[in-house]
Scaffold this motif. Sequence first.
Motif, mmCIF file in Angstrom:
data_model
loop_
_atom_site.group_PDB
_atom_site.id
_atom_site.type_symbol
_atom_site.label_atom_id
_atom_site.label_comp_id
_atom_site.label_asym_id
_atom_site.label_seq_id
_atom_site.Cartn_x
_atom_site.Cartn_y
_atom_site.Cartn_z
ATOM 1 N N TYR A 150 0.832 -1.215 0.000
ATOM 2 C CA TYR A 150 0.000 0.000 0.000
ATOM 3 C C TYR A 150 0.864 1.262 0.000
ATOM 4 O O TYR A 150 0.609 2.204 -0.768
ATOM 5 C CB TYR A 150 -0.917 0.014 1.215
ATOM 6 C CG TYR A 150 -1.705 1.302 1.348
ATOM 7 C CD1 TYR A 150 -2.923 1.459 0.701
ATOM 8 C CD2 TYR A 150 -1.216 2.373 2.100
ATOM 9 C CE1 TYR A 150 -3.639 2.646 0.794
ATOM 10 C CE2 TYR A 150 -1.918 3.559 2.201
ATOM 11 C CZ TYR A 150 -3.128 3.701 1.544
ATOM 12 O OH TYR A 150 -3.807 4.886 1.639
ATOM 13 N N ASN A 151 1.865 1.282 0.848
ATOM 14 C CA ASN A 151 2.690 2.481 0.993
ATOM 15 C C ASN A 151 3.371 2.858 -0.320
ATOM 16 O O ASN A 151 3.390 4.027 -0.719
ATOM 17 C CB ASN A 151 3.745 2.266 2.078
ATOM 18 C CG ASN A 151 3.139 2.027 3.444
ATOM 19 O OD1 ASN A 151 1.921 2.133 3.628
ATOM 20 N ND2 ASN A 151 3.968 1.676 4.416
ATOM 21 N N SER B 75 14.360 3.250 9.061
ATOM 22 C CA SER B 75 13.373 3.102 7.988
ATOM 23 C C SER B 75 12.002 3.565 8.466
ATOM 24 O O SER B 75 11.505 3.096 9.485
ATOM 25 C CB SER B 75 13.305 1.642 7.550
ATOM 26 O OG SER B 75 14.574 1.211 7.096
ATOM 27 N N SER B 76 11.391 4.470 7.715
ATOM 28 C CA SER B 76 10.123 5.055 8.164
ATOM 29 C C SER B 76 9.417 5.726 6.998
ATOM 30 O O SER B 76 9.932 5.787 5.882
ATOM 31 C CB SER B 76 10.375 6.072 9.286
ATOM 32 O OG SER B 76 11.319 7.049 8.876
ATOM 33 N N TRP B 77 8.222 6.225 7.292
ATOM 34 C CA TRP B 77 7.418 6.968 6.320
ATOM 35 C C TRP B 77 6.871 8.233 6.985
ATOM 36 O O TRP B 77 6.622 8.243 8.188
ATOM 37 C CB TRP B 77 6.225 6.130 5.855
ATOM 38 C CG TRP B 77 6.613 4.964 4.993
ATOM 39 C CD1 TRP B 77 7.127 3.771 5.414
ATOM 40 C CD2 TRP B 77 6.519 4.878 3.576
ATOM 41 N NE1 TRP B 77 7.353 2.947 4.345
ATOM 42 C CE2 TRP B 77 6.982 3.591 3.199
ATOM 43 C CE3 TRP B 77 6.062 5.752 2.586
ATOM 44 C CZ2 TRP B 77 7.020 3.178 1.873
ATOM 45 C CZ3 TRP B 77 6.096 5.328 1.263
ATOM 46 C CH2 TRP B 77 6.580 4.056 0.924
ATOM 47 N N VAL B 78 6.698 9.268 6.186
ATOM 48 C CA VAL B 78 6.019 10.485 6.649
ATOM 49 C C VAL B 78 4.778 10.675 5.783
ATOM 50 O O VAL B 78 4.811 10.459 4.562
ATOM 51 C CB VAL B 78 6.939 11.719 6.563
ATOM 52 C CG1 VAL B 78 6.188 12.975 6.978
ATOM 53 C CG2 VAL B 78 8.159 11.528 7.450
ATOM 54 N N TRP B 79 3.696 11.075 6.437
ATOM 55 C CA TRP B 79 2.388 11.124 5.779
ATOM 56 C C TRP B 79 1.710 12.479 5.975
ATOM 57 O O TRP B 79 1.843 13.096 7.028
ATOM 58 C CB TRP B 79 1.459 10.070 6.379
ATOM 59 C CG TRP B 79 2.031 8.703 6.482
ATOM 60 C CD1 TRP B 79 2.718 8.167 7.543
ATOM 61 C CD2 TRP B 79 1.979 7.672 5.492
ATOM 62 N NE1 TRP B 79 3.087 6.878 7.280
ATOM 63 C CE2 TRP B 79 2.653 6.542 6.026
ATOM 64 C CE3 TRP B 79 1.421 7.592 4.221
ATOM 65 C CZ2 TRP B 79 2.784 5.350 5.318
ATOM 66 C CZ3 TRP B 79 1.553 6.407 3.514
ATOM 67 C CH2 TRP B 79 2.224 5.303 4.064
ATOM 68 N N LEU B 80 0.936 12.858 4.978
ATOM 69 C CA LEU B 80 -0.108 13.863 5.150
ATOM 70 C C LEU B 80 -1.412 13.087 5.080
ATOM 71 O O LEU B 80 -1.676 12.391 4.083
ATOM 72 C CB LEU B 80 -0.057 14.922 4.046
ATOM 73 C CG LEU B 80 -1.153 16.008 4.118
ATOM 74 C CD1 LEU B 80 -1.049 16.813 5.396
ATOM 75 C CD2 LEU B 80 -1.094 16.911 2.886
ATOM 76 N N ILE B 81 -2.203 13.151 6.132
ATOM 77 C CA ILE B 81 -3.424 12.351 6.206
ATOM 78 C C ILE B 81 -4.634 13.240 6.465
ATOM 79 O O ILE B 81 -4.510 14.388 6.903
ATOM 80 C CB ILE B 81 -3.337 11.279 7.315
ATOM 81 C CG1 ILE B 81 -3.345 11.954 8.699
ATOM 82 C CG2 ILE B 81 -2.109 10.402 7.139
ATOM 83 C CD1 ILE B 81 -3.529 10.978 9.849
ATOM 84 N N GLN C 44 7.089 -0.554 7.667
ATOM 85 C CA GLN C 44 6.059 -0.433 6.647
ATOM 86 C C GLN C 44 4.669 -0.225 7.258
ATOM 87 O O GLN C 44 3.657 -0.475 6.605
ATOM 88 C CB GLN C 44 6.063 -1.666 5.738
ATOM 89 C CG GLN C 44 7.314 -1.808 4.876
ATOM 90 C CD GLN C 44 7.474 -0.687 3.853
ATOM 91 O OE1 GLN C 44 6.614 0.183 3.700
ATOM 92 N NE2 GLN C 44 8.599 -0.695 3.164
ATOM 93 N N ASP C 45 4.618 0.248 8.494
ATOM 94 C CA ASP C 45 3.331 0.590 9.097
ATOM 95 C C ASP C 45 2.741 1.804 8.396
ATOM 96 O O ASP C 45 3.459 2.577 7.729
ATOM 97 C CB ASP C 45 3.498 0.893 10.585
ATOM 98 C CG ASP C 45 3.792 -0.367 11.394
ATOM 99 O OD1 ASP C 45 4.042 -1.423 10.777
ATOM 100 O OD2 ASP C 45 3.786 -0.295 12.626
#
Length: 256
Positions: free
Chosen positions: A127-128, A176-182, A197-198
């Motif tokens: 998904y990511n 390892s990470s992700w940054v989001w605009l939600i 991968q959360d």
Amino acid sequence: MKNIRFLLLNLMLATLLLSCNKKKYTEVVEVPLPAAQEKVTMGMPDDVKADEGSFQLEKLPYNYDALAPNITALTMEMHYSKHYLAYANNLNKAIAGTPLENLTIEEVLAKLDPSVPEIKNNAGGYYNHSLYFKCMGPKSEGQPKDTLAAAITKKFGSFDEFTTAFKNEATKQFGSSWVWLIVDRSGNLQITSTQNQDNPLMRNALVPGKPILALDLWEHAYYLDYQYKRKNYVDAFFNAINWNKVSENYEEALRK
């Protein structure tokens, strides 16, 4: 004793010959000509297919070289055809024969057990990456317009202040990470981040919501282009954001 005298005599003779010889010699080392460079074969995104299963790769809406110089063709090809493909194939294997097999990816993320890493990691990875690739494009509009622009200004004060806040969230991440605009459950915009991968659609999310913009901070997303200079990659990502697509994501999130 005779041996010592013989050695001393030879040493003196060698020294004398060297001092009398005024010629200069240059050592010549024969170096072979470099071999022809191996050509890197770059395929096309449409040629990449996941194994048979519930989930196939989302079509990349541009060629591998379309985001250069911000993200090079080699990075895009490796990211899409190797990493993304692996997540899709592994997800299909992990959910085969389970109740998750016939669900949408959003439903899988909502229902999966976060304590089962094989499904969580591969569903998240699928998904990511699907969202990440779709959030970029060869002709970045620079900043959003219309409804999303107004929402960003309302929430963060201005687009510049949003950009600063998003980049700050990215630069403070470790590993390892992700940054989001939600869009959160109240319909408001939020900047958040997740490890590995959360993502914010999972039950274990600290800040749940519908992602509309995703920034991949795994090393495979940037190391070929920027090495350890993650900040430079984050800056380059903002040059490649497809704000029209992010605006579409925002409108869709509000409808749900």
